[in-house]
Design an enzyme around this catalytic site. Structure first.
Site, PDB file in Angstrom:
ATOM      1  N   CYS A 116     -67.223 122.165 -96.555  1.00 41.85           N
ATOM      2  CA  CYS A 116     -67.013 121.031 -97.459  1.00 41.85           C
ATOM      3  C   CYS A 116     -68.313 120.444 -98.001  1.00 41.85           C
ATOM      4  O   CYS A 116     -68.294 119.686 -98.971  1.00 41.85           O
ATOM      5  CB  CYS A 116     -66.208 119.940 -96.762  1.00 41.85           C
ATOM      6  SG  CYS A 116     -64.653 120.544 -96.056  1.00 41.85           S
ATOM      7  N   HIS A 256     -67.113 113.788-100.474  1.00 40.57           N
ATOM      8  CA  HIS A 256     -66.087 114.776-100.161  1.00 40.57           C
ATOM      9  C   HIS A 256     -64.808 114.041 -99.793  1.00 40.57           C
ATOM     10  O   HIS A 256     -64.825 113.071 -99.036  1.00 40.57           O
ATOM     11  CB  HIS A 256     -66.548 115.662 -99.001  1.00 40.57           C
ATOM     12  CG  HIS A 256     -65.443 116.454 -98.381  1.00 40.57           C
ATOM     13  ND1 HIS A 256     -64.602 117.243 -99.124  1.00 40.57           N
ATOM     14  CD2 HIS A 256     -65.026 116.550 -97.089  1.00 40.57           C
ATOM     15  CE1 HIS A 256     -63.719 117.811 -98.321  1.00 40.57           C
ATOM     16  NE2 HIS A 256     -63.945 117.402 -97.090  1.00 40.57           N
ATOM     17  N   ASN A 286     -57.469 117.425 -99.513  1.00 36.71           N
ATOM     18  CA  ASN A 286     -58.792 117.955 -99.179  1.00 36.71           C
ATOM     19  C   ASN A 286     -58.942 119.338 -99.805  1.00 36.71           C
ATOM     20  O   ASN A 286     -58.269 120.283 -99.398  1.00 36.71           O
ATOM     21  CB  ASN A 286     -58.932 118.031 -97.650  1.00 36.71           C
ATOM     22  CG  ASN A 286     -60.300 118.505 -97.202  1.00 36.71           C
ATOM     23  OD1 ASN A 286     -61.035 119.155 -97.933  1.00 36.71           O
ATOM     24  ND2 ASN A 286     -60.646 118.187 -95.958  1.00 36.71           N
TER      25      ASN A 286
END
Length: 331
Positions: A116, A256, A286
């Site tokens: 990520c 993020h 996500n």
């Protein structure tokens, strides 16, 4: 190019699958509820690739949009970096697949996996190439198909993830604009807390998954949560110190998008209001390394940011890794 210059953003683009999977859809698949997912994660829906569609197709469309936004032809791109933890193939790389399909015939290409945090890592690489004058245009594509590695019977993880791609073209910008500083780090000793096996799976990883040899994403959510809140504060503070700025100088944090409680927890530790932290988590879930470039694209299209604004970009994730950057918006 052979002279030093500032490196900044010239073009942005994003792409998502058409299929939308809502929390109400998930209620029919696993033992969960819309109320529980929304309260604990902030996610309402996510986009999901069809099984027969490779993830790099999203990256191709996002890359085309970023180049069109910058008014740069594919043949002018010097380097393509694809940040991903869900490649369609180990080889050819996602970057080579995208290079071929967009016609960037003169570009070098490689994949970068920092999970990520990948987009920040990619920015650090692009910044060095462009500032040194070695390359003029570097295209970074965050491209993820996490639905292909999620265990759809695991209610603790399947509610979190989605698919998508965000692309950003970096190049020379005017003095005083662009990337001010970047910071990346890793804590490999904590890597066992998020795993996606590939060509090998350890006995410990099999045991963590209940003794089943599942080649799907597994995560210790509690440990990752504690890490993420602390590291988001640490990385943001570090780049502020490096740049000689304070939080008052920052217009917006684009992080993020992992979990709304992580974003709110980090905002509290940074002593800033929640609305100073951009979030589109409710729409996409996500999407790993794609979330920051998608966030930038959304914030720009919504006219939340304008020329001269200072932004903090911050990522955290598998590895475990982290990264942050301060950029002065030039578009």
């Amino acid at each position: 190019m052979n002279k030093t210059c500032n490196c900044g953003i010239l073009g942005l683009g994003s792409c998502f699958p058409k299929k939308v999977l809502t929390n109400h859809d998930l209620e029919k698949m696993v033992d969960t509820s819309n109320e529980w997912i929304t309260k604990r994660t902030g996610i309402s829906e996510r986009r999901i690739l069809d099984e027969d569609v490779p993830a790099h197709k999203l990256g191709v469309e996002a890359a085309k949009k970023a180049l069109a936004d910058a008014k740069v032809e594919p043949e002018e791109v010097d380097l393509i970096i694809v940040t991903t933890e869900t490649p369609d193939y180990l080889t050819p790389s996602m970057s080579c697949l995208i290079q071929s399909e967009i016609g960037a015939t003169k570009a070098a290409a490689f994949d970068l996996n920092a999970a990520c945090s990948g987009f920040i890592y990619g920015m650090s690489v692009a910044n060095q190439f462009i500032r040194s004058g070695f390359y003029k245009y570097v295209l970074i594509v965050g491209c993820e198909g996490l639905s292909k590695v999620v265990d759809w019977k695991d209610r603790n993880t399947c509610v979190l993830f989605g698919d998508g791609a965000g692309a950003v073209l970096f190049g020379p910008v005017e003095e005083g604009c662009g990337i001010i500083t970047t910071y990346t780090g890793a804590a490999g000793e904590l890597g066992k807390n998020i795993t996606i096996p590939c060509c090998y799976i350890s006995p410990e990883d099999i045991e963590a998954r209940g003794g089943e040899n599942k080649r799907t994403l597994w995560m210790d959510g509690s440990e990752v949560f504690k890490f993420a809140v602390k590291i988001m504060e640490h990385a943001s503070t570090k780049v502020l110190d490096d740049a000689g700025l304070t939080m008052d100088d920052i217009k917006l944090i684009v992080p993020h998008q992992a979990n709304i409680r992580i974003l709110e927890g980090a905002a509290k530790r940074l002593n800033i209001p929640n609305d100073k932290v951009f979030s589109n988590l409710h729409r996409y879930g996500n999407i790993s390394s794609a979330s920051i470039p998608v966030g930038l694209t959304d914030a720009y299209s919504q006219k939340i940011i304008s020329k001269g604004d200072n932004l903090i970009l911050v990522g955290f994730g598998g590895g475990l890794t982290w990264g942050a950057a301060i950029i002065r918006w030039n578009k």
